[in-house]
Design an enzyme around this catalytic site. Sequence first.
Site, PDB file in Angstrom:
ATOM      1  N   GLY A 190     -15.988  -5.904 -10.691  1.00 56.61           N
ATOM      2  CA  GLY A 190     -15.745  -6.077  -9.262  1.00 56.61           C
ATOM      3  C   GLY A 190     -16.098  -4.831  -8.474  1.00 56.61           C
ATOM      4  O   GLY A 190     -16.876  -3.984  -8.927  1.00 56.61           O
ATOM      5  N   ASP A 232     -13.523   6.629  -3.123  1.00 53.14           N
ATOM      6  CA  ASP A 232     -13.160   6.176  -4.470  1.00 53.14           C
ATOM      7  C   ASP A 232     -14.040   6.834  -5.527  1.00 53.14           C
ATOM      8  O   ASP A 232     -13.564   7.214  -6.597  1.00 53.14           O
ATOM      9  CB  ASP A 232     -13.299   4.652  -4.592  1.00 53.14           C
ATOM     10  N   TYR A 237      -1.862   0.859 -10.851  1.00 52.40           N
ATOM     11  CA  TYR A 237      -0.661   1.696 -10.811  1.00 52.40           C
ATOM     12  C   TYR A 237       0.617   0.882 -10.791  1.00 52.40           C
ATOM     13  O   TYR A 237       1.712   1.433 -10.901  1.00 52.40           O
ATOM     14  CB  TYR A 237      -0.707   2.694  -9.649  1.00 52.40           C
ATOM     15  N   SER A 269      -0.606   4.154   0.651  1.00 50.12           N
ATOM     16  CA  SER A 269      -1.330   5.130   1.472  1.00 50.12           C
ATOM     17  C   SER A 269      -0.454   5.795   2.533  1.00 50.12           C
ATOM     18  O   SER A 269      -0.534   7.021   2.710  1.00 50.12           O
ATOM     19  CB  SER A 269      -2.548   4.470   2.117  1.00 50.12           C
ATOM     20  N   ALA A 281     -22.567 -14.040 -16.574  1.00 50.62           N
ATOM     21  CA  ALA A 281     -23.945 -13.557 -16.583  1.00 50.62           C
ATOM     22  C   ALA A 281     -24.342 -13.015 -15.213  1.00 50.62           C
ATOM     23  O   ALA A 281     -25.093 -12.029 -15.117  1.00 50.62           O
ATOM     24  CB  ALA A 281     -24.894 -14.683 -16.996  1.00 50.62           C
ATOM     25  N   THR A 307      -8.769  -1.153   2.529  1.00 50.22           N
ATOM     26  CA  THR A 307      -8.631  -1.735   1.206  1.00 50.22           C
ATOM     27  C   THR A 307      -9.154  -3.165   1.264  1.00 50.22           C
ATOM     28  O   THR A 307      -9.757  -3.578   2.253  1.00 50.22           O
ATOM     29  CB  THR A 307      -7.164  -1.631   0.719  1.00 50.22           C
ATOM     30  N   SER A 318       0.816  -1.213   0.000  1.00 47.75           N
ATOM     31  CA  SER A 318       0.000   0.000   0.000  1.00 47.75           C
ATOM     32  C   SER A 318       0.853   1.270   0.000  1.00 47.75           C
ATOM     33  O   SER A 318       1.787   1.410   0.784  1.00 47.75           O
ATOM     34  CB  SER A 318      -0.920   0.010   1.225  1.00 47.75           C
ATOM     35  N   ARG A 332     -17.390 -10.993 -17.836  1.00 48.58           N
ATOM     36  CA  ARG A 332     -17.218 -12.383 -18.246  1.00 48.58           C
ATOM     37  C   ARG A 332     -18.414 -13.265 -17.895  1.00 48.58           C
ATOM     38  O   ARG A 332     -18.656 -14.262 -18.552  1.00 48.58           O
ATOM     39  CB  ARG A 332     -15.958 -12.963 -17.587  1.00 48.58           C
ATOM     40  N   LYS A 350     -13.712  -3.654   2.611  1.00 49.91           N
ATOM     41  CA  LYS A 350     -14.616  -2.548   2.281  1.00 49.91           C
ATOM     42  C   LYS A 350     -16.094  -2.872   2.524  1.00 49.91           C
ATOM     43  O   LYS A 350     -16.888  -1.984   2.832  1.00 49.91           O
ATOM     44  CB  LYS A 350     -14.412  -2.111   0.825  1.00 49.91           C
ATOM     45  N   GLY A 381      -3.785   4.453 -12.191  1.00 46.32           N
ATOM     46  CA  GLY A 381      -4.205   4.176 -10.828  1.00 46.32           C
ATOM     47  C   GLY A 381      -3.706   5.192  -9.820  1.00 46.32           C
ATOM     48  O   GLY A 381      -4.371   5.443  -8.807  1.00 46.32           O
TER      49      GLY A 381
END
Length: 276
Positions: A131, A106, A218, A19, A156, A65, A17, A154, A69, A239
């Site tokens: 996601g 975000d 990133y 951060s 259904a 993260t 991270s 990808r 979340k 990123g």
Amino acid sequence: MTTQLRAAVLGSPIAHSLSPVLHRAGYTALGMAERRYDRFEVDEAGLPEFIERIDPAEWAGLSLTMPLKRAVIPLLDEVSPAALAVDAVNTVVFGPDGRRSGDNTDVPGLVNALRERGVERVDSAAVLGAGATASSALAALAEVCTGEVAVHVRSAERAEQMRQLGDRLGLRVRTAAWEDGAGALAHPLTISTTPAGATDPFAEALPAEPGVLFDVLYHPWPTRLAAACAERGGTVLGGLDLLVHQAVLQFEAFTGVKPGPLAAMRAAGEAALAAG
């Protein structure tokens, strides 16, 4: 003078991270030597105990993260509408009375990063992936896109989840085959939310004049898709743009200082990535 001088990022894995680098650079830039920002390896099973141990007289907040979340939501006293919409909290602020408030930076971070590059409004857009970050991307597009959003997925099941989220956000979502993802760059704006390597095959089949690409990775950077898009004259965001803009909003929430030191935090992130 506030005594809530501590903050940290939690997740698993967490060693990568950036951060702490960003937030500490912000403290340095504004002469806040008394503040601390750490990182802790915490998984879903360990999160309740970690939060219960926190003294709100000392702690200002937490950055979260993966995979925390969603897991944190039942542990909070209140959750912002933005975080509820995408079912993801990446920021927890502690009130002096111990009240725990959850938010999602975000979504506005994506919007602010786009605005910084002159992307205020688009009449269509595309999202690669489905996601948690794709959910934040849809929420951001609800503020930026006036027309339809094509989501390339990808499965259904994921497609249905994205359509349902679009309905909740008041956004017209059309799901499309993952294999057709190269065509996404024909839209004025495409947000790629996929893991490293997933979009590499699309790099060879980009439109001759690609639109704006926001690739939220990133590391490694640039991705093959981002490099190919830039070579053809497209505008590319990475990123680090998202990371810095969402971190600035967290910094403001934790310290009460606005505006946060965007330039100093970005420079620190760039230096850390350059150093490997």
